[in-house]
Design a protein around this motif. Structure first.
Motif, PDB file in Angstrom:
ATOM      1  N   GLN A 192       0.835  -1.223   0.000  1.00 42.57           N
ATOM      2  CA  GLN A 192       0.000   0.000   0.000  1.00 42.57           C
ATOM      3  C   GLN A 192       0.863   1.264   0.000  1.00 42.57           C
ATOM      4  O   GLN A 192       0.440   2.319  -0.430  1.00 42.57           O
ATOM      5  CB  GLN A 192      -0.904   0.013   1.237  1.00 42.57           C
ATOM      6  CG  GLN A 192      -2.140  -0.876   1.086  1.00 42.57           C
ATOM      7  CD  GLN A 192      -2.849  -1.110   2.422  1.00 42.57           C
ATOM      8  OE1 GLN A 192      -2.711  -0.317   3.354  1.00 42.57           O
ATOM      9  NE2 GLN A 192      -3.569  -2.206   2.508  1.00 42.57           N
ATOM     10  N   GLN A 193       2.110   1.116   0.519  1.00 41.09           N
ATOM     11  CA  GLN A 193       3.000   2.287   0.532  1.00 41.09           C
ATOM     12  C   GLN A 193       3.994   2.254  -0.630  1.00 41.09           C
ATOM     13  O   GLN A 193       5.039   2.917  -0.595  1.00 41.09           O
ATOM     14  CB  GLN A 193       3.742   2.362   1.877  1.00 41.09           C
ATOM     15  CG  GLN A 193       2.769   2.594   3.045  1.00 41.09           C
ATOM     16  CD  GLN A 193       3.472   3.059   4.313  1.00 41.09           C
ATOM     17  OE1 GLN A 193       4.347   3.922   4.265  1.00 41.09           O
ATOM     18  NE2 GLN A 193       3.090   2.494   5.434  1.00 41.09           N
ATOM     19  N   GLY A 194       3.692   1.432  -1.640  1.00 43.96           N
ATOM     20  CA  GLY A 194       4.460   1.467  -2.893  1.00 43.96           C
ATOM     21  C   GLY A 194       5.699   0.586  -2.933  1.00 43.96           C
ATOM     22  O   GLY A 194       6.523   0.688  -3.844  1.00 43.96           O
ATOM     23  N   ILE A 195       5.848  -0.315  -1.958  1.00 42.05           N
ATOM     24  CA  ILE A 195       7.044  -1.180  -1.930  1.00 42.05           C
ATOM     25  C   ILE A 195       6.725  -2.511  -2.618  1.00 42.05           C
ATOM     26  O   ILE A 195       5.621  -3.041  -2.474  1.00 42.05           O
ATOM     27  CB  ILE A 195       7.505  -1.405  -0.464  1.00 42.05           C
ATOM     28  CG1 ILE A 195       7.990  -0.078   0.119  1.00 42.05           C
ATOM     29  CG2 ILE A 195       8.615  -2.450  -0.363  1.00 42.05           C
ATOM     30  CD1 ILE A 195       8.148  -0.069   1.611  1.00 42.05           C
ATOM     31  N   ASP A 196       7.697  -3.059  -3.321  1.00 43.09           N
ATOM     32  CA  ASP A 196       7.536  -4.346  -3.996  1.00 43.09           C
ATOM     33  C   ASP A 196       7.291  -5.446  -2.947  1.00 43.09           C
ATOM     34  O   ASP A 196       8.007  -5.517  -1.933  1.00 43.09           O
ATOM     35  CB  ASP A 196       8.827  -4.632  -4.792  1.00 43.09           C
ATOM     36  CG  ASP A 196       8.774  -5.973  -5.465  1.00 43.09           C
ATOM     37  OD1 ASP A 196       8.115  -6.077  -6.496  1.00 43.09           O
ATOM     38  OD2 ASP A 196       9.377  -6.929  -4.913  1.00 43.09           O
ATOM     39  N   SER A 197       6.292  -6.327  -3.206  1.00 41.47           N
ATOM     40  CA  SER A 197       5.912  -7.320  -2.185  1.00 41.47           C
ATOM     41  C   SER A 197       7.041  -8.303  -1.896  1.00 41.47           C
ATOM     42  O   SER A 197       7.227  -8.736  -0.757  1.00 41.47           O
ATOM     43  CB  SER A 197       4.633  -8.045  -2.586  1.00 41.47           C
ATOM     44  OG  SER A 197       4.872  -8.831  -3.715  1.00 41.47           O
ATOM     45  N   GLN A 198       7.811  -8.657  -2.939  1.00 40.89           N
ATOM     46  CA  GLN A 198       8.900  -9.638  -2.711  1.00 40.89           C
ATOM     47  C   GLN A 198      10.016  -9.044  -1.859  1.00 40.89           C
ATOM     48  O   GLN A 198      10.596  -9.717  -1.004  1.00 40.89           O
ATOM     49  CB  GLN A 198       9.455 -10.119  -4.036  1.00 40.89           C
ATOM     50  CG  GLN A 198       8.501 -11.108  -4.677  1.00 40.89           C
ATOM     51  CD  GLN A 198       9.047 -11.722  -5.935  1.00 40.89           C
ATOM     52  OE1 GLN A 198      10.199 -11.495  -6.305  1.00 40.89           O
ATOM     53  NE2 GLN A 198       8.223 -12.488  -6.608  1.00 40.89           N
ATOM     54  N   VAL A 199      10.288  -7.770  -2.107  1.00 38.87           N
ATOM     55  CA  VAL A 199      11.319  -7.087  -1.292  1.00 38.87           C
ATOM     56  C   VAL A 199      10.840  -7.005   0.161  1.00 38.87           C
ATOM     57  O   VAL A 199      11.589  -7.319   1.114  1.00 38.87           O
ATOM     58  CB  VAL A 199      11.609  -5.666  -1.857  1.00 38.87           C
ATOM     59  CG1 VAL A 199      12.500  -4.867  -0.919  1.00 38.87           C
ATOM     60  CG2 VAL A 199      12.226  -5.766  -3.242  1.00 38.87           C
ATOM     61  N   ALA A 200       9.569  -6.617   0.317  1.00 41.51           N
ATOM     62  CA  ALA A 200       9.014  -6.502   1.676  1.00 41.51           C
ATOM     63  C   ALA A 200       9.056  -7.864   2.371  1.00 41.51           C
ATOM     64  O   ALA A 200       9.434  -7.965   3.551  1.00 41.51           O
ATOM     65  CB  ALA A 200       7.585  -5.972   1.611  1.00 41.51           C
ATOM     66  N   ALA A 201       8.662  -8.941   1.644  1.00 40.29           N
ATOM     67  CA  ALA A 201       8.644 -10.285   2.240  1.00 40.29           C
ATOM     68  C   ALA A 201      10.038 -10.680   2.702  1.00 40.29           C
ATOM     69  O   ALA A 201      10.230 -11.163   3.822  1.00 40.29           O
ATOM     70  CB  ALA A 201       8.105 -11.289   1.226  1.00 40.29           C
ATOM     71  N   LYS A 202      11.035 -10.438   1.836  1.00 36.35           N
ATOM     72  CA  LYS A 202      12.412 -10.813   2.164  1.00 36.35           C
ATOM     73  C   LYS A 202      12.881 -10.105   3.445  1.00 36.35           C
ATOM     74  O   LYS A 202      13.428 -10.725   4.364  1.00 36.35           O
ATOM     75  CB  LYS A 202      13.315 -10.418   0.985  1.00 36.35           C
ATOM     76  CG  LYS A 202      14.471 -11.338   0.774  1.00 36.35           C
ATOM     77  CD  LYS A 202      15.102 -11.051  -0.566  1.00 36.35           C
ATOM     78  CE  LYS A 202      16.569 -11.388  -0.529  1.00 36.35           C
ATOM     79  NZ  LYS A 202      17.260 -11.002  -1.735  1.00 36.35           N
ATOM     80  N   LEU A 203      12.622  -8.802   3.495  1.00 37.75           N
ATOM     81  CA  LEU A 203      13.073  -8.023   4.660  1.00 37.75           C
ATOM     82  C   LEU A 203      12.301  -8.430   5.919  1.00 37.75           C
ATOM     83  O   LEU A 203      12.882  -8.527   7.006  1.00 37.75           O
ATOM     84  CB  LEU A 203      12.915  -6.519   4.394  1.00 37.75           C
ATOM     85  CG  LEU A 203      13.903  -5.931   3.387  1.00 37.75           C
ATOM     86  CD1 LEU A 203      13.508  -4.497   3.009  1.00 37.75           C
ATOM     87  CD2 LEU A 203      15.328  -5.950   3.935  1.00 37.75           C
ATOM     88  N   PHE A 204      10.997  -8.690   5.767  1.00 39.56           N
ATOM     89  CA  PHE A 204      10.223  -8.993   6.978  1.00 39.56           C
ATOM     90  C   PHE A 204      10.504 -10.412   7.492  1.00 39.56           C
ATOM     91  O   PHE A 204      10.578 -10.634   8.704  1.00 39.56           O
ATOM     92  CB  PHE A 204       8.715  -8.782   6.758  1.00 39.56           C
ATOM     93  CG  PHE A 204       7.959  -8.837   8.058  1.00 39.56           C
ATOM     94  CD1 PHE A 204       8.199  -7.891   9.050  1.00 39.56           C
ATOM     95  CD2 PHE A 204       7.066  -9.855   8.335  1.00 39.56           C
ATOM     96  CE1 PHE A 204       7.536  -7.946  10.280  1.00 39.56           C
ATOM     97  CE2 PHE A 204       6.395  -9.919   9.554  1.00 39.56           C
ATOM     98  CZ  PHE A 204       6.633  -8.953  10.523  1.00 39.56           C
ATOM     99  N   ILE A 205      10.694 -11.361   6.571  1.00 38.51           N
ATOM    100  CA  ILE A 205      11.012 -12.739   7.021  1.00 38.51           C
ATOM    101  C   ILE A 205      12.314 -12.730   7.821  1.00 38.51           C
ATOM    102  O   ILE A 205      12.418 -13.340   8.886  1.00 38.51           O
ATOM    103  CB  ILE A 205      11.092 -13.708   5.811  1.00 38.51           C
ATOM    104  CG1 ILE A 205       9.694 -13.905   5.214  1.00 38.51           C
ATOM    105  CG2 ILE A 205      11.685 -15.054   6.215  1.00 38.51           C
ATOM    106  CD1 ILE A 205       9.671 -14.535   3.833  1.00 38.51           C
ATOM    107  N   GLN A 206      13.301 -11.994   7.305  1.00 39.54           N
ATOM    108  CA  GLN A 206      14.574 -11.905   8.035  1.00 39.54           C
ATOM    109  C   GLN A 206      14.372 -11.221   9.390  1.00 39.54           C
ATOM    110  O   GLN A 206      15.006 -11.571  10.392  1.00 39.54           O
ATOM    111  CB  GLN A 206      15.611 -11.138   7.184  1.00 39.54           C
ATOM    112  CG  GLN A 206      16.969 -10.972   7.833  1.00 39.54           C
ATOM    113  CD  GLN A 206      17.684 -12.303   8.101  1.00 39.54           C
ATOM    114  OE1 GLN A 206      17.319 -13.350   7.571  1.00 39.54           O
ATOM    115  NE2 GLN A 206      18.696 -12.256   8.963  1.00 39.54           N
TER     116      GLN A 206
END
Ligand SMILES: NC(=O)C1=CN([C@@H]2O[C@H](COP(=O)(O)OP(=O)(O)OC[C@H]3O[C@@H](n4cnc5c(N)ncnc54)[C@H](O)[C@@H]3O)[C@@H](O)[C@H]2O)C=CC1
Ligand SMILES: O=C(O)[C@@H]1CCC=N1
Length: 268
Positions: A192-206
């Motif tokens: 919703q804030q314009g970030i790519d979902s895969q990038v967000a997933a990678k950062l949040f999983i870590q």
């Protein structure tokens, strides 16, 4: 020492995870393991690992002295009815179902059979599970030790009194789903804030992994760790204030109460 044989009634997700742990740890060899599922194709991958596939739950009970009841709680009455004439006081029944008590199983079987009640979780599939175990008085220490070693091969184990086995489901049995829900909410929020979902997933999983390690290894309480993140007048406090206003903690605690209530209903 007595050589045990273990059987699985139901060849679904949890049975597969426990069975793989048994094989990989060497606690049981393929020929010491039996499996039965109403859907024969569910057993096929295990047959390829040298596990003995049975044609019925009764055949399995005759071949094994330890039996994991790995079907859904709603299926328990039918399975217990089917096996009750074949179960003896030498069998150890290992129940992984939510809400099904030792007393429920003994009453369906018709005598005080040996039961170990277990609550695992799906991370067992990666050998990274958490399992709570509770034993009834008629299970011997050496039998309980084998069951405990079996689940230790797939992660950590804790021993609890049976009276806590319904409430603990909310803590580690169902809670992987809360963690995935949190992950989904964060990833959706990032998009919703314009970030790519895969990038967000990678950062949040870590972030989940790192935060779990901090909880485990830092020696600090959750409150102290929150304080370490939340700078005065900063972004984290702004986020936490919003969570307080929308009742985040209450929402989780209500979810846990609903979980326990449902376990109690399933055991009736
Ligand atoms: N999935 C989870 O996160 C957890 C599940 N559990 C418990 O584990 C048990 C199994 O759950 P899952 O492995 O997730 O389910 P699942 O649906 O993956 O496996 C159940 C299996 O039982 C088979 N089955 C159905 N009726 C049968 C019968 N009469 N005889 C033999 N097999 C039959 C089905 O074909 C299926 O393969 C449930 O009682 C659940 O409460 C416990 C902790 C965590
Ligand atoms: O949802 C369920 O009923 C099972 C028990 C714990 C996790 N899954």
């Amino acid at each position: 020492m007595k050589q045990h044989t273990i059987g699985f009634i139901g060849a679904g997700n949890m049975a597969g995870a426990i069975l793989n742990g048994a094989l990989q740890s060497g606690i049981f060899k393929g020929e010491q393991i039996c499996i039965f599922d109403v859907l024969e194709e569910k057993c096929r991958p295990f047959a390829q690992k040298g596990v003995v596939v049975c044609g019925s739950s009764i055949e399995l009970i005759k071949k094994c002295d330890m039996v994991v009841l790995a079907v859904k709680p709603q299926i328990y009455p039918g399975v217990l009815e089917e096996i009750k004439e074949t179960v003896t006081n030498q069998h150890v029944l290992i129940s992984i179902a939510a809400g099904i008590s030792t007393g429920y199983i003994q009453s369906a079987i018709g005598f005080e059979c040996k039961v170990v009640r277990v609550m695992p979780n799906t991370p067992l599939l990666l050998g990274c599970g958490a399992t709570a175990l509770s034993k009834c008085a008629c299970v011997t220490d050496s039998e309980f030790q084998i069951v405990s070693r079996l689940f230790s091969a797939c992660g950590i184990v804790e021993i609890l009194p049976e009276s806590q086995m319904n409430a603990i489901i909310a803590v580690h049995g169902s809670s992987p789903a809360y963690v995935y829900r949190l992950a989904k909410a964060v990833i959706d929020g990032a998009v919703q804030q314009g970030i790519d979902s895969q990038v967000a997933a990678k950062l949040f999983i870590q972030t989940i992994k790192g935060s779990a390690m901090m909880l485990e290894q830092s020696g600090q309480t959750p409150d102290e760790l929150i304080q370490m993140v939340a700078s005065p007048g900063g972004t984290t406090l702004a986020a936490l204030r919003e969570m307080d206003e929308t009742g985040f903690d209450e929402s989780i605690q209500k979810a846990m109460e609903a979980c326990t209530k449902r376990a109690e209903e399933l055991g009736k």
